[in-house]
Design an enzyme around this catalytic site. Structure first.
Site, PDB file in Angstrom:
ATOM      1  N   LYS A 281     -26.260 -42.119  -8.335  1.00  0.00           N
ATOM      2  CA  LYS A 281     -27.153 -41.776  -7.231  1.00  0.00           C
ATOM      3  C   LYS A 281     -27.404 -40.271  -7.235  1.00  0.00           C
ATOM      4  O   LYS A 281     -26.478 -39.470  -7.338  1.00  0.00           O
ATOM      5  CB  LYS A 281     -26.508 -42.214  -5.912  1.00  0.00           C
ATOM      6  CG  LYS A 281     -27.409 -42.159  -4.701  1.00  0.00           C
ATOM      7  CD  LYS A 281     -26.697 -42.775  -3.505  1.00  0.00           C
ATOM      8  CE  LYS A 281     -27.579 -42.827  -2.286  1.00  0.00           C
ATOM      9  NZ  LYS A 281     -26.892 -43.470  -1.139  1.00  0.00           N
ATOM     10  N   GLU A 366     -22.832 -56.727   9.447  1.00  0.00           N
ATOM     11  CA  GLU A 366     -22.895 -56.586  10.896  1.00  0.00           C
ATOM     12  C   GLU A 366     -22.294 -57.783  11.623  1.00  0.00           C
ATOM     13  O   GLU A 366     -21.674 -57.632  12.690  1.00  0.00           O
ATOM     14  CB  GLU A 366     -24.349 -56.377  11.336  1.00  0.00           C
ATOM     15  CG  GLU A 366     -24.961 -55.058  10.903  1.00  0.00           C
ATOM     16  CD  GLU A 366     -25.536 -55.069   9.497  1.00  0.00           C
ATOM     17  OE1 GLU A 366     -26.058 -54.033   9.060  1.00  0.00           O
ATOM     18  OE2 GLU A 366     -25.464 -56.141   8.830  1.00  0.00           O
ATOM     19  N   ARG A 394     -29.089 -58.846  13.471  1.00  0.00           N
ATOM     20  CA  ARG A 394     -28.445 -59.722  12.507  1.00  0.00           C
ATOM     21  C   ARG A 394     -27.153 -60.337  13.039  1.00  0.00           C
ATOM     22  O   ARG A 394     -26.643 -61.291  12.475  1.00  0.00           O
ATOM     23  CB  ARG A 394     -28.140 -58.928  11.226  1.00  0.00           C
ATOM     24  CG  ARG A 394     -29.269 -58.019  10.797  1.00  0.00           C
ATOM     25  CD  ARG A 394     -28.930 -57.226   9.568  1.00  0.00           C
ATOM     26  NE  ARG A 394     -29.220 -58.001   8.385  1.00  0.00           N
ATOM     27  CZ  ARG A 394     -28.923 -57.605   7.153  1.00  0.00           C
ATOM     28  NH1 ARG A 394     -28.278 -56.479   6.954  1.00  0.00           N
ATOM     29  NH2 ARG A 394     -29.215 -58.346   6.125  1.00  0.00           N
TER      30      ARG A 394
END
Length: 642
Positions: A281, A366, A394
């Site tokens: 990244k 979540e 969610r």
């Protein structure tokens, strides 16, 4: 001429040599740093997938073959290679979306940008291809962080069950979601990353044994026949292969030739294959690589040479919450914090540094976070789960059936509530106050300024027998909005100066300054207005009905969907109390909102002081039997405040 300017579609890549492809990768990184530094956006993730995206489009034939991205924030290179090289308006009104967008290109499929969904999409498309006898392929690119989500594993369970259904899963493994990926899966992938892979081991062994007279060939065949056990010993990818997935890797995600070879093998296999790619990244941009927090995952405009912000921003809502959490942690040792792979974005980094044993990062999960919070509360702690408002959607079932049903003292802190703007439809936190209205016993606070964030967070964590929610906006928090009085539990922000005022204006959360502007505009039209902030919008304060009864009109203004929101709840409360006063609710219409700045979105949907004042003026004029002139005059009046 730069190579990038010659790429108008994926097939233009076919003419380039390996040396030219490496040159193209360098040009793309330069382009990304220059473009995204001007507009802001997801820089680090895209710098990490340059070679991977090139290889994908060399091996597969998009849009016939479907290349799906999870979560989509790493699709900038994909956009460049599919003919979208005008990044001047990235994430701005009328410009390119920061995520894949079906409206932009036939090469784009998933645009919801919520993690861990791509494998379910891929499974469905692959099943449809099989039934319709299409010869196209499906490629699902998923980050190692998104593999921490339960939906990904539900999909893997189904994908692996169909041995003859072609589907290529590319795991983009950079050891990070926003921050370093955590959990058992991360540890497993780390083992794969740091182990000398089976394929390389076997290749070296084959070369050695084939040169050994007499016994070499039989020994190699025995070794190859026992490859499953050897694989588990040399490179323990057994977790994937035990599911029924062919595993290829780990592959250097910045070696285009190796990537193409691995992807081509996966494409030919004819069944589900997982290709494990190791990427970095922020690759190629030193300021990103030096940013240990999130490698420039998402940035505001920066100076491209230094990576420093172009302009300083004021104190934001998130940092106010984060600082207060540290203070609460010092005062109460039962307070613990939960994040779903977003420690820094939701403001919990300082808490984690101060109380490292009282912070739980559950990954992009979540639902699990909400249930785990219920368990923590049951066991005598008070968990604070900080999450973006759009992502709490969610976990609704868990909030309802695990937390609320069991009367667990859990505090949910919803960051980025309301219109967030540039990240587009999926990131606006515009449903929470509607969805949560149906949860019995839940209490919901909408602070209007920094002082109220601190005060209402404290009030929330003091509740130990029900879920509480504190929601606030994205970006810089404005100046304090002082109360001039109190009615019940509600703050009065403006008094009308008359015993029988015209309008009761109910201001929800961060819209308080705008509501005071509305009152100022109405005052210029001779319309007297009381402005109140309910502070806690669920349940509706018992003082609301008698207060409304003393006014001619009730107006609610909220940064949430009009459907089932605070306005609807107040209207129901007035009906239940037998208060027959006209009510007009202003909020977000029930539609998905295109990406633009917050101010542009609010203007587009009519959630501005002049728009609301004009309509309220018309409503009062109608009650008075006056229809002309008054409402139109509001458009020419400047708001009282910025």
């Amino acid at each position: 001429m730069p190579l990038l300017t010659r790429i108008r579609g994926p097939r233009d890549l076919d003419r380039l040599s390996l040396e030219e492809l490496d040159q193209l990768a360098g040009e793309i990184r330069t382009f990304l740093v220059d473009a995204v530094s001007k507009t802001g956006g997801h820089l680090g993730p895209n710098l990490g997938v340059v070679e991977l995206t090139i290889a994908l489009h060399r091996v597969f034939d998009s849009p016939k073959d479907k290349v799906l991205w999870d979560t989509g924030h790493q699709s900038y290179v994909h956009k460049l290679l599919t003919g979208r090289q005008d990044f001047a308006g990235l994430r701005q009104k009328g410009g390119l979306s920061g995520y894949p967008s079906q409206a932009e290109s036939d090469h784009d499929v998933i645009e919801n940008s919520h993690a861990s969904t791509v494998l379910g999409w891929a499974d469905g498309i692959a099943k449809a291809n099989q039934l319709k006898k299409r010869d196209s392929h499906v490629v699902a690119v998923i980050g190692d962080g998104a593999l921490t989500g339960g939906m990904a594993w539900e999909a893997l369970n189904n994908i692996a069950d169909a041995k003859d259904r072609p589907l290529v899963i590319v795991v983009n493994d950079n050891e990070r979601s926003y921050a370093p990926t955590i959990g058992g899966l991360a540890n497993h992938l780390a083992t794969l990353r740091t182990t000398d892979g089976y394929e390389r081991f076997l290749a070296r062994g084959k070369d050695l044994l084939e040169r050994t007279p007499v016994v070499g060939k039989p020994l190699y065949e025995t070794l190859h026949g026992a490859k499953k056990g050897l694989k588990d010993f040399i490179a323990p990818q057994g977790m994937f292969e035990d599911l029924g997935l062919k595993y290829v890797g780990p592959i250097d995600g910045h070696d285009i030739e190796a990537l193409e070879s691995a992807l081509a093998r996966a494409k030919r296999f004819g069944g589900p294959v997982l290709v494990h790619c190791l990427t970095e990244k922020g690759r190629g941009y030193q300021p990103a690589l030096q940013d240990e927090a999130d490698r420039f995952h998402g940035i505001s405009p920066i100076h491209p040479d230094t990576g420093l912000p172009v302009k300083a921003t004021g104190v934001d809502w998130t940092s106010v919450f984060g600082d207060e959490m540290v203070q609460l942690g010092k005062e109460r040792d039962d307070i613990v914090a939960i994040t779903a792979a977003m420690l820094q974005p939701v403001g919990l980094k300082k808490f984690a540094d101060t109380f490292p044993d009282r912070i739980y990062d559950v990954g992009i999960a979540e639902q699990h976070a909400a249930v785990s919070a219920a368990g923590l509360a049951y066991a005598g702690l008070h968990p604070v789960f900080a999450v973006y408002a759009t992502f709490l959607n969610r976990a609704f079932d868990q909030v309802l059936m695990d937390v609320a049903l069991h009367k667990c003292g859990v505090t949910f802190v919803l960051d980025r509530a309301g219109v967030t703007g540039t990240d587009g439809a999926s990131h606006n936190g515009m449903w929470d106050m509607s969805i949560l209205q149906v949860v019995p016993g839940l209490r919901l606070a909408a602070p209007r300024d920094a002082e109220q964030v601190r005060a209402q967070l404290r009030e929330a964590v003091a509740v130990d027998d029900a879920p509480t929610v504190v929601r606030f906006s994205k970006g810089a928090v404005g100046p304090a909005v002082p109360a001039v009085g109190r009615v019940g539990g509600m703050d009065v922000l403006r008094e009308p100066g008359t015993d029988r005022p015209d309008v009761l204006l109910v201001s929800v959360g961060a819209l308080a300054p705008m509501c005071l502007d509305i009152a100022g505009l109405l005052d210029k039209q001779g319309i007297s207005t009381t402005v109140v902030d309910p502070r806690w919008v669920k349940p509706v304060d018992e003082a609301m009905a008698p207060l409304a009864e003393r006014h001619r009109v009730v107006v609610t203004v909220e940064d949430n969907s009009r459907v089932g929101g605070v306005g609807s709840a107040i209207a129901q409360a007035l009906r239940d109390a037998g208060v027959d006063v006209p009510l007009r609710d202003f909020g977000i219409p029930p539609r998905f909102l295109d990406h633009a700045s917050r101010a542009e979105v609010l203007t587009e949907i009519g959630l501005t002081a002049p728009d609301i004042a004009r309509q309220v003026t018309g409503l009062v004029a109608k009650l008075d039997g006056r229809f002309e002139g008054t409402a139109a005059e509001v458009d020419s009046v400047e708001p009282a405040r910025d």
